[in-house]
Design a protein around this motif. Structure first.
Motif, PDB file in Angstrom:
ATOM      1  N   ALA A 235      41.609  53.371  44.286  1.00 44.35           N
ATOM      2  CA  ALA A 235      43.048  53.162  44.045  1.00 44.35           C
ATOM      3  C   ALA A 235      43.751  52.809  45.352  1.00 44.35           C
ATOM      4  CB  ALA A 235      43.657  54.418  43.424  1.00 44.35           C
ATOM      5  N   LEU A 236      43.369  53.492  46.429  1.00 42.16           N
ATOM      6  CA  LEU A 236      43.969  53.187  47.731  1.00 42.16           C
ATOM      7  C   LEU A 236      43.685  51.737  48.124  1.00 42.16           C
ATOM      8  CD1 LEU A 236      45.216  54.436  50.509  1.00 42.16           C
ATOM      9  CD2 LEU A 236      42.833  54.220  51.258  1.00 42.16           C
ATOM     10  N   ALA A 237      42.421  51.346  48.020  1.00 36.17           N
ATOM     11  CA  ALA A 237      42.033  49.982  48.418  1.00 36.17           C
ATOM     12  C   ALA A 237      42.784  48.952  47.583  1.00 36.17           C
ATOM     13  CB  ALA A 237      40.522  49.818  48.269  1.00 36.17           C
ATOM     14  N   ALA A 238      42.897  49.233  46.283  1.00 36.64           N
ATOM     15  CA  ALA A 238      43.618  48.294  45.409  1.00 36.64           C
ATOM     16  C   ALA A 238      45.066  48.159  45.875  1.00 36.64           C
ATOM     17  CB  ALA A 238      43.549  48.771  43.961  1.00 36.64           C
ATOM     18  N   ARG A 239      45.670  49.276  46.305  1.00 38.23           N
ATOM     19  CA  ARG A 239      47.063  49.222  46.782  1.00 38.23           C
ATOM     20  C   ARG A 239      47.210  48.317  47.996  1.00 38.23           C
ATOM     21  NH1 ARG A 239      47.704  54.566  46.272  1.00 38.23           N
ATOM     22  NH2 ARG A 239      47.839  55.101  48.465  1.00 38.23           N
ATOM     23  N   TYR A 240      46.155  48.236  48.796  1.00 40.26           N
ATOM     24  CA  TYR A 240      46.194  47.371  49.990  1.00 40.26           C
ATOM     25  C   TYR A 240      45.670  45.967  49.687  1.00 40.26           C
ATOM     26  CZ  TYR A 240      47.574  51.120  53.150  1.00 40.26           C
ATOM     27  OH  TYR A 240      48.268  52.104  53.805  1.00 40.26           O
ATOM     28  N   GLY A 241      45.428  45.661  48.404  1.00 42.85           N
ATOM     29  CA  GLY A 241      44.930  44.323  48.050  1.00 42.85           C
ATOM     30  C   GLY A 241      43.586  44.026  48.658  1.00 42.85           C
ATOM     31  N   GLU A 253      37.534  54.111  34.670  1.00 43.14           N
ATOM     32  CA  GLU A 253      38.122  52.977  33.943  1.00 43.14           C
ATOM     33  C   GLU A 253      39.510  52.652  34.513  1.00 43.14           C
ATOM     34  OE1 GLU A 253      37.369  52.405  29.969  1.00 43.14           O
ATOM     35  OE2 GLU A 253      38.647  50.619  30.069  1.00 43.14           O
ATOM     36  N   ALA A 254      40.267  53.691  34.870  1.00 42.58           N
ATOM     37  CA  ALA A 254      41.598  53.458  35.456  1.00 42.58           C
ATOM     38  C   ALA A 254      41.447  52.678  36.767  1.00 42.58           C
ATOM     39  CB  ALA A 254      42.306  54.785  35.697  1.00 42.58           C
ATOM     40  N   ALA A 260      41.287  45.078  38.777  1.00 47.83           N
ATOM     41  CA  ALA A 260      41.590  43.813  38.103  1.00 47.83           C
ATOM     42  C   ALA A 260      42.965  43.317  38.543  1.00 47.83           C
ATOM     43  CB  ALA A 260      41.544  44.009  36.588  1.00 47.83           C
ATOM     44  N   ALA A 261      43.915  44.244  38.652  1.00 47.75           N
ATOM     45  CA  ALA A 261      45.276  43.849  39.033  1.00 47.75           C
ATOM     46  C   ALA A 261      45.345  43.410  40.488  1.00 47.75           C
ATOM     47  CB  ALA A 261      46.235  45.012  38.777  1.00 47.75           C
ATOM     48  N   HIS A 290      37.545  44.580  31.993  1.00 52.28           N
ATOM     49  CA  HIS A 290      38.829  44.292  32.643  1.00 52.28           C
ATOM     50  C   HIS A 290      38.772  43.054  33.541  1.00 52.28           C
ATOM     51  CE1 HIS A 290      40.664  47.837  30.957  1.00 52.28           C
ATOM     52  NE2 HIS A 290      39.569  48.511  31.276  1.00 52.28           N
ATOM     53  N   GLY A 291      37.605  42.401  33.559  1.00 59.54           N
ATOM     54  CA  GLY A 291      37.500  41.162  34.326  1.00 59.54           C
ATOM     55  C   GLY A 291      37.441  41.375  35.831  1.00 59.54           C
TER      56      GLY A 291
END
Ligand code: DI6
Ligand code: FE
Length: 387
Positions: A235-241, A253-254, A260-261, A290-291
């Motif tokens: 989740a942290l990494a996703a926040r930093y793109g 799954e979350a 994906a986002a 989720h691709g």
């Protein structure tokens, strides 16, 4: 140069190469007349793929950890060995003791093993120095490797890999990791910033402090996340793109939805899963649903994945993680390129770099299905045949 090629049951294809790039690709029967007079290199029906990329390695390091292999066979776990002062910090001692020439001499056979299997781009991490001098030396060595062999090297600064013996994690981040990152960046040694977010390494708050500096310097990030437990690295990494999150056996799954986002790649590392006899499978079905693009890499390192075969990683990705052979192939080509932020390689299309691999096989599935066998016929790097 024109390379005629096809699988046995496919129409023959052709690829036109000019000045190190792909100029045209399509069925040989549709080759534009301009290209027909060009020198021709007949691949005699062999399979042509984009050159492979190994998008997660630690090939620059000193020494080996065969003794830990024996300890694990005697019943110790990877985490127990790390907490007892073995693991990553034991490779740190061997890496600090090795000068540039010694590190190059030890890394070259690993690099050559990868190249012999059709790899033309290798990501190389620091992270076994954990002091400013050695982190920079590892990255200089990584860059040197790219001048010693026909290969493209992408570097990742992994100062937040482990807490050195006797240090406190936050203090280490402030006094060593961040100053080393700034110094390495100033020397042009850093293509991306990585970290190890885990109970035995750094928590999300500490990784975020390193990522904040990466953002300030304009560098992309990636993260070893959810390898041994779920502590929120994905989740942290996703926040930093992040370009990628790697390992991710314990991702949820979350997490898949967040990836994906953010457009991050999930880099699966079946060699580490195999070597430490992990039983938690990465959530491949959720990534598919989720691709989330999935890449495969060796994670070549002296502890959890002493693997120098990307073909074997493909086989393991299929056998252990139930990827399809096509997913495995995309995982070491298009998706691996994306995990490195590279837009000019990983697919065969006009304008892409002419980095290609030619195989003595008829179908893509054959690449993943055998193991311990190397069907590479030829590697083409920047339009030039390497062997
Ligand atoms: N995860 C890994 O798989 C490697 N680093 C990491 O953070 C293992 C490194 C090692 O055991 O030496
Ligand atoms: Fe790793």
């Amino acid at each position: 140069m024109v390379a005629g090629t096809a699988g046995a049951h496919q129409p023959r294809g052709a690829v036109a190469l000019r000045a190190g790039r792909i100029a045209w690709v399509g069925p040989e029967s549709e080759l534009p007349s301009d290209y027909r007079a060009w020198p021709r290199h007949d691949l005699e029906g062999r399979l042509l793929t984009p050159a492979f990329l190994d998008c997660h390695t630690h090939i620059v390091h000193g020494g080996h950890r065969a003794r830990e292999f024996e300890m694990r066979l005697e019943g110790a776990s990877y985490e127990e060995i790390a907490r007892a002062g073995g693991g990553i910090v034991s490779t740190v001692a061997a890496t600090r003791a090795a000068d540039e020439a010694a590190l190059i001499a030890q890394a070259l056979p690993r690099l050559d093993a990868l190249l012999a299997e059709g790899v033309s781009c290798v990501e190389v991490k620091s992270g076994y120095g954990l002091d400013i001098d050695t982190e920079l030396r590892m990255l200089r060595v990584a860059r040197r490797l790219g001048t010693l062999r026909p290969v493209r090297i992408c570097t990742s600064f992994l100062g937040a890999h482990a807490v050195p013996a006797g240090a406190m994690a936050d203090d280490y981040i402030d006094t060593v990791c961040i100053p080393a990152l700034r110094a390495a960046h100033a020397e042009g040694l850093v293509d991306a910033v990585d970290g190890f977010c885990e109970g035995i390494a750094f928590d999300t708050r500490q990784i975020a402090r390193v990522f904040d500096v990466a953002c300030e310097l304009g560098l992309p990030v990636k993260l070893h996340a959810e390898q041994l437990s779920h502590i929120g690295g994905t989740a942290l990494a996703a926040r930093y793109g992040a370009l990628s999150v790697d390992h991710v056996e314990y991702a949820s799954e979350a997490d898949a939805k967040l990836l994906a986002a953010s457009g991050s790649v999930a880099v699966l590392l079946p060699g580490a899963f195999y070597a430490i006899r992990e039983t938690q499978l990465p959530p491949v079905a959720a990534f598919r649903a989720h691709g989330v693009p999935m890449a495969l890499a060796t994670d070549c390192n002296p502890g959890s994945s002493p693997l120098t075969s990307l073909l074997l990683a493909m086989n393991m990705g299929c056998t252990l993680f139930r990827l399809t052979p096509e997913e495995a192939l995309r995982g070491v080509t298009a998706h691996a390129a994306r995990a490195l932020g590279l837009r000019d390689t990983g697919i065969i299309a006009p304008g892409m770099r002419a980095d290609l691999s030619v195989w003595n096989v008829e179908t893509p599935a054959e690449l993943a299905y055998r193991f311990g066998f190397n069907p590479l016929h030829q590697r083409i790097f920047g339009g030039v045949t390497c062997n």
